[in-house]
Each structure stands twice: as C-alpha cells, then as structure tokens.
Scaffold this motif. Structure first.
Motif, PDB file in Angstrom:
ATOM      1  N   ASN A 142      13.501  -4.019   6.912  1.00  0.00           N
ATOM      2  CA  ASN A 142      12.924  -3.730   5.592  1.00  0.00           C
ATOM      3  C   ASN A 142      12.182  -2.398   5.622  1.00  0.00           C
ATOM      4  N   GLU A 143      12.590  -1.475   4.755  1.00  0.00           N
ATOM      5  CA  GLU A 143      11.904  -0.181   4.755  1.00  0.00           C
ATOM      6  C   GLU A 143      10.587  -0.245   3.987  1.00  0.00           C
ATOM      7  N   VAL A 144       9.528   0.195   4.631  1.00  0.00           N
ATOM      8  CA  VAL A 144       8.220   0.305   3.986  1.00  0.00           C
ATOM      9  C   VAL A 144       7.734   1.748   4.148  1.00  0.00           C
ATOM     10  N   LEU A 145       6.641   2.076   3.508  1.00  0.00           N
ATOM     11  CA  LEU A 145       6.000   3.382   3.701  1.00  0.00           C
ATOM     12  C   LEU A 145       4.511   3.125   3.769  1.00  0.00           C
ATOM     13  N   MET A 146       4.008   3.008   4.999  1.00  0.00           N
ATOM     14  CA  MET A 146       2.582   2.763   5.130  1.00  0.00           C
ATOM     15  C   MET A 146       1.824   4.054   4.876  1.00  0.00           C
ATOM     16  N   SER A 147       0.597   3.909   4.389  1.00  0.00           N
ATOM     17  CA  SER A 147      -0.199   5.093   4.101  1.00  0.00           C
ATOM     18  C   SER A 147      -0.373   5.896   5.385  1.00  0.00           C
ATOM     19  N   GLN A 179      -1.681  -1.665  11.320  1.00  0.00           N
ATOM     20  CA  GLN A 179      -1.503  -1.684   9.868  1.00  0.00           C
ATOM     21  C   GLN A 179      -0.410  -2.671   9.451  1.00  0.00           C
ATOM     22  N   ILE A 210      -0.720  -6.069   7.126  1.00  0.00           N
ATOM     23  CA  ILE A 210       0.147  -6.402   5.990  1.00  0.00           C
ATOM     24  C   ILE A 210       0.771  -7.784   6.204  1.00  0.00           C
ATOM     25  N   PHE A 238      10.408  -4.693  10.091  1.00  0.00           N
ATOM     26  CA  PHE A 238      10.015  -3.607   9.190  1.00  0.00           C
ATOM     27  C   PHE A 238      10.239  -2.262   9.859  1.00  0.00           C
ATOM     28  N   TRP A 246       3.458   1.245   0.670  1.00  0.00           N
ATOM     29  CA  TRP A 246       4.576   0.874  -0.202  1.00  0.00           C
ATOM     30  C   TRP A 246       5.447  -0.152   0.501  1.00  0.00           C
ATOM     31  N   GLU A 256      -4.476   9.017  -1.777  1.00  0.00           N
ATOM     32  CA  GLU A 256      -3.283   9.518  -1.085  1.00  0.00           C
ATOM     33  C   GLU A 256      -2.101   9.269  -2.010  1.00  0.00           C
TER      34      GLU A 256
END
Lengths: 438, 438
Positions: free
Chosen positions: A67-72, A113, A117, A132, B42, B154
């Motif tokens: 699963n693609e995420v974009l963490m800050s 992180q 989540i 992820f 995200w 951000e």
C-alpha cells in the motif's frame, strides 16, 4: 523535447569536488546541482531519470500488494523517544524546534511513524498482513557527505514496512520482498547481488543488503558464480539465493569459504537496497497490538525494506558509462532517442530533422532533439555525455546519401536507414521497438 | 484493487478536531492522518487522489514548455540573507542548524534557490526565456494551522519561476501561465475565478489569485457573471478576464463597482493558486545577470507561480460533497469505479463480482472492489463516503433479475445493465467511457 527549450546545462569541465565518476557525470550532464554539502537539487534531465527509477520501484511494490502512503517529512521527536532511538540514532538525526518549541525531526527512516499509524487504525488479526511503502525524501546528517547522490544528506528513498501476525508469515513477507527487489533491480538493467548483513541501528535478526556490480563500487563482494545465472522471476529465487554463498569483504573469510576458488567470483559492488526483519522491536516499545483469533492482544512482527532511489541513479551510472559519458539502460534513460541536427542553418537538414522529430513524438517516443545552433562536434559530445541509448544523426550527408544515421551509444555502432524521399522517413525502421530489437 | 488488501481506514465518527467538511471527510474516508499540528501523512486513498492532481498540474506545465526541476527541501539560509527575506519572512520560516552549526531552512518557497541555480548556469540572452517548475514539499510554520490540508504547515506545492529578458516578454509569460492555470483547474472539474491580488511578501507589481467556487469557501468573491461563460482554452482568455470584474470582499466596494447589480455574482471561494510578476527583485538582490545582444549585463525579469497541490484536495472536496461523503470529479477520483459485492457468502454473487472485477481490470479501469465480509449497509455507506463517481452493486437481486445495478454517486440515479447470462457480463455497457457519457 527540443534541446533549445530545455534546461540541460552540460559542461566540459571536470568538477574538482567530484571524486567518483557518477558524481562527475551527473554534474557535467546537468542532471543535478549542489545546494549545500550533501544536498542536491535535481535539474530536468535528472528529474526524468529519477522518475523512471521511482516508477519501476512503485510498479514492483504495487505488484506485491504493498500500500503506497506518503508520510510527512517532518515528524515529532516524541515517537522516537518511545522507541528509544531519539538517543541511540545519534547526530545523523536532524532535530529542530518549531515556533512553539516543539521538537521535530526530518525523518531519516520511518519505523516509528508507520507503527504509530498502524496502532491508530489496526486492531484485529483479520487486518493482517499489511505491507506499506512510500517514496519520500529523507535526511541523514552524515558527518562527511561525499560521492554526490551516492552518499548525500538529503535523498529520495523507497522505504517499506510490513506487519505480520507471526514469525512464519513475517518471513514469508520478507521473502516476497526479497524477490521483488531482485526483480526491481533487474528491470533497471542491473545485476543485483544480495548479501547477508548486520541490521545496525534498525535492530533485528534477519537482514540482506542488495549490491549491484560496478567496477568502481565502494565494497568488495565475494560470491558463488552461480548467482548471476539465476532466473530472478522464479518464485523460489529466495530459496536458491539462501543456499548460495555471497559475502562482503568484512565478512568473507578465505580460509573458511564454502565455495571452491574456481567457483568464487570477486567483484566490487554498490549497496542500493537493504531489508530487515526485526520482529516486535517497535510494536512492543510503542505498544502496537492487535487481537488474535482468540481475543488475545499480540504484538505484530515487523520488517522494513529500503531502496535508495536517488542513490540508484549514481549506482546505475557507475555501472554504465565510458570515457565519453553516461550510457543509460533503456528502462531508465531520460529520453529514449537523441536526435541531432548537425546543420541547423541548412533548410533541408532542418526540415528533415523537424519531420523526424514530429514523427517520433507522434509515436509517443521520448526524443531529445538537439536543435541548437552549436558546432557539430559539441552537439555530438553533449549527446554522448547525456547518454541516450540511440542517437539519430542528420547532417548534409543524410541529404546527399538519402540515409539517416542511427548510432548505438553503447557499442558506437552506426547503422543507416535508407530513405527514398528526402522528407518522408520510414518511421517503422527507426521506432523504439525496432531499435531495441537489435 | 480489492478493498480487503487495501488500507482504507474509514470511520463513522466525526472527528472532533475537524472544523470544516473537507477535513472531516478526508479523515473519515481514511485519506490522511495527522502526524502533528498542521502536519499530515497521506494514506493510500489520499496518495492516489494527490497523484491525480499532481499529474494534471504537471501535464499543463509541460504543455507550456516549463522545465521540471526538484529543488532540495532543505536549503542554506545564506541565500535568504542575500535577498533580505531571512529577516522579513518572519517566524513562518522554519530554521535549524545541522551538526556543523550551519543554518539551514525547510523551504517555504524557492525564489532564492532558483535564482541561485539560474545565476550559476545562465549567462546569455540567447538562453531566455526560461520557465521552471517543481512539485515539491514545503513548510510554513503557521501559528494556527487549521482546516486539515487546507492550511497545514507541511504541504505539497507546484511552484514555478520564470526568467525573461524584458518586461514585455515577462508579461507575455505571465499571461501564458495565467491561461494554463485556468485550464489546469478546469480539467479538475472546478470553476476557477481569478482575482487581482496584493503580492505580499513575494513583492512585486502584478498578481492574481485563483479561487474555486465552494459554498464553504474562506473568502467572499464578487464577479461579473460573464466569467463563468468564458472558454478557458481560448488564447485570448487573459485579455477577456482582465476586462471583467472580479474582486475579493476586502477589495470590493459596492458603491464603486463597475458591474450592474443584475450582472454581479456573489459567491464564496477557496484560493488554490497565486501568481506574481515581480520584475528584478531577486535577480538584482542576488546579482543574477545575463548579457544582452549588445554585450551589456542586464537583470532578467522574474515571476513566480504557485498551485497548492495538497490544498486542492481539500478544496475539491469542499466543492464536491453531500451529507454522505465525497463526490469525486472523474479526473481526480482515486478509483474510477467502486464495485460492491453485497453477499460475499453467496458463491454465485462472489463469482459474478470477481468476474466483473477482472473484466474491468482488463480494460485498465481503476476499480475499488469491496470484497470485505461486512454488512451490506456498511459497505454501501463506505463507498458513498469514499466518493467514487460510479458504483456497481451486485447482490442476490442481481442474480434473481439478471441485472447489475450501476449507481451514479452524484445524482443517486440507479441504472440497470441486463445480463443474459449470469456470469458473462457485457463490459461494453459498463466501461468508463459508456458511464461517463451519461
């Protein structure tokens, strides 16, 4: 794309600060520019190649259901206090305070992180396994940044994290990712060699590094020559690899090597990936639990998996260059074809070049069209430096002989495509599929 | 994608911290999760939608010949000393020291950095005009971050920078970008309203904000109703817009408004883009010159151009939702079709659903297939919340009546596709083009 409209600041000069060939070539080809020590900005040619690498990495991660995420990029240091790494990670961790005096950090890696989540949303064994990944910028405040994007401070990384119910499933996940990594590097035209590794500051008890072979590589590898014959897409590739010897210099003991001298290969390599299985280190310290089928709270088993996306650009160039410049593998090249008009002032040459350009664009081929009013020698040197795998060269000879020259950048071999009519080129003969068939 | 393999943590609860509908819906649909105040990570659904927005922005920038770069996220504060903004930008600028005590900052905008790149490589008038853009993370240390991704600290932004030889050409560039922005927002299914603006801390003398209409918008706009009738792809759209009245509340003076009351529209809007022409502010302060045709050194004219990429997700949802959830425009939706199997335990239902799923995947349609073993009501509520524009609903009725239900998320209208055979569905009737034709 017309070269005249691009920003590709090539240079003949060898930059003094660059010690290795990929760094020199990336600067000379106008792919990157230094912002500060170990921090680079990517110029258009670099952005294109970086995007190609990221796309392949993404496709292979999606293929295994990650699963693609974009963490800050910025995260609170509290999470790192929970795991204990706020102290142990040391000075490479870039910490700072925001205007409200809260301590933040620029993520060097994201185990904490993602675990945060996970514990926020996942409660039940029925939601596992979960895998992820993200392709996101990282910062590690190296004391001696060097070798351009190979050991920078700010870099683009694919980092992945898996959560499994038990050790057995976690190891299965690990093996799937191992296999996906081999496929990923292979698709980039590279030869990956996985070697067992220590797990360092991540912690844990199973770990592999992935090196790619390059004569200029930082580490010396010893491995059974069988490795290079493996079929990387085979489902039991992990099993095969586990049985075959591969070690880095620091672990290789010539006196106790299980491989006979005649079967032992020795080669330099560059680390481009690293995977870890570390069990419950983070789920326990951060109290991330799920209920199992019997209603008991258990700590999921984790692994983490990294590919140095920006580093790969350096590694690919280390493995693919000659004294004239870069030689891109076709999967990564920023443009598939370079088109050079040697005589911009000659109307027929320019009409023919424009026509070839339009024809290729119509076929959705990515062309870098050198339409600049520069000397022929300079244009040919620039295209060699940039390293597009095939060059179409059009000059006054093309008109006289009714042929178009196609040069293979790697071999230097020139083939000629005949044209019966000076303007109507047979694009079937110079389209990508046709070229790459050779 | 099968829902069971995705990470889409939907929630029925209204998050207490979210004051506006887009923030609530993005949290409830599992698109984002908060990392720290004003900082979000995200999740997969969010990553997909964010990618769609970024792709449209990128295509329209490439279309006008802008060069994509990726400037480093961290930059040295020295550059900001040169421009004078190190002091003037104030506390929103996140500054920190690395381990060697050099002061760095997390870029909130990149005028200085692009000017530094420009002066390093560009020497001659023959290299102008040049137009750069990037889609990169930014940080602004807002004192009161709020409204989710609408006013975060951000955020992902498209920032562009142009360099021209003289004022006339710079204005031409400005107009081209103005037109590209309208096209960009229009392609996302939005109605953009450009209004004249102050140029704030960027400085300069020509500036427009782009607002999109949403009843929940932060600012009140007054504009000539002619605006909404304009053809956005027309080349003289800038000229038309310049002649037509549009103003935000703080600039609108009802007593001196040039538009007759009957032609004046009043609506709330959300700012999603902002463009500036500011001349030689940075080229002069940072001494970036090129030689002109006569060999004189001149300072190029600059502009900068921003689109709030992550903010747009919030804005799009503000403009497209109902009390059940998000209603995605088809250009931005994370999946084109939602497929719901209402009776996972029923073998025929599941065989039919699997078959429809495979058929759609084969047509390269992005499907979110809810194969979870959850109650029918919950699955329908989740799909409404997530907001995929068309839902294919398969239950025991589908088998009894030999029909498949297709629901339009926006209108709620249900149409039925007949199937003569329970398994062999006519995909021609449920493919995307067919659906969107209606």
């Amino acid at each position: 794309m017309r070269f005249s409209g691009c920003f590709i600041p090539t240079s003949k000069e060898t930059p003094a600060e660059a010690q290795i060939v990929s760094h020199r070539l990336m600067l000379r080809a106008g792919m990157i520019t230094q912002t500060a020590s170990g921090i680079y900005s990517w110029l258009p040619l670099g952005v294109r190649a970086l995007g190609k690498v990221a796309d392949i990495v993404r496709q292979e991660q999606n293929e295994i259901g990650a699963n693609e995420v974009l963490m800050s990029i910025v995260q609170p240091s509290e999470l790192w206090k929970e795991s204990g790494r706020e102290q142990s990670y040391g000075e490479e961790l870039l910490r700072f305070k925001d205007r409200r005096q809260r301590t933040l950090l620029y993520s060097p890696t994201n185990e904490e992180q993602i675990t945060d989540i996970f514990r926020k949303y996942i409660r039940s064994y029925r939601d596992l396994p979960k895998n992820f990944y993200q392709i996101q910028w990282k910062f590690r405040d190296e004391i001696r940044p060097r070798f351009g994007v190979m050991r920078g401070r700010e870099f683009l990384m694919k980092d992945g994290y898996s959560f499994d119910l038990n050790v057995e499933q976690a190891k299965k996940t690990y093996k799937n990712i191992f296999t996906a990594y081999l496929k990923t590097f292979k698709r980039m035209g590279l030869t990956p060699i996985p070697v067992q590794a220590d797990s360092g500051s991540i912690g844990g008890d199973m770990s592999h590094e992935f090196h790619i072979l390059a004569s200029t590589g930082e580490s010396l590898l010893y491995y059974d020559k069988k490795i290079s014959e493996f079929d990387f897409s085979s489902p039991d590739v992990f099993k095969k690899f586990s049985k075959v010897y591969a070690a880095s210099e620091d672990k290789h003991d010539p006196d106790n090597c299980p491989v006979h001298k005649s079967d032992l290969e020795q080669s330099r390599g560059i680390e481009v990936g690293h995977i870890f299985y570390f069990g419950t280190k983070y789920t326990k310290s951060m109290n991330a639990t799920v209920s199992d089928a019997n209603g008991n709270q258990i700590y999921p088993e984790m692994g983490s998996y990294g590919i140095g996306v920006s580093r790969l650009l350096g590694a690919i160039i280390e493995a693919n260059h000659d004294d004239k410049g870069i030689i891109w593998p076709k999967e990564i090249t920023p443009y598939q074809i370079g088109l050079i008009n040697l005589s911009v002032d000659n109307e027929v040459c320019t009409a023919l070049s424009d026509n070839v350009y339009q024809g290729l664009v119509k076929q959705n081929i990515e062309v870098l069209y050198d339409d600049r009013n520069e000397r022929a020698g300079e244009k040919m040197a620039d295209m060699d430096l940039i390293g597009v795998p095939y060059q179409i060269i059009i000059g006054q000879n093309s008109i006289a002989n009714k042929t178009i020259e196609i040069k293979n950048r790697r071999t230097g071999e020139v083939s000629k495509v005949e044209q019966h009519d000076i303007i109507n080129v047979d694009f079937g003969k110079i389209n990508e599929a046709e070229l790459y068939k050779k």
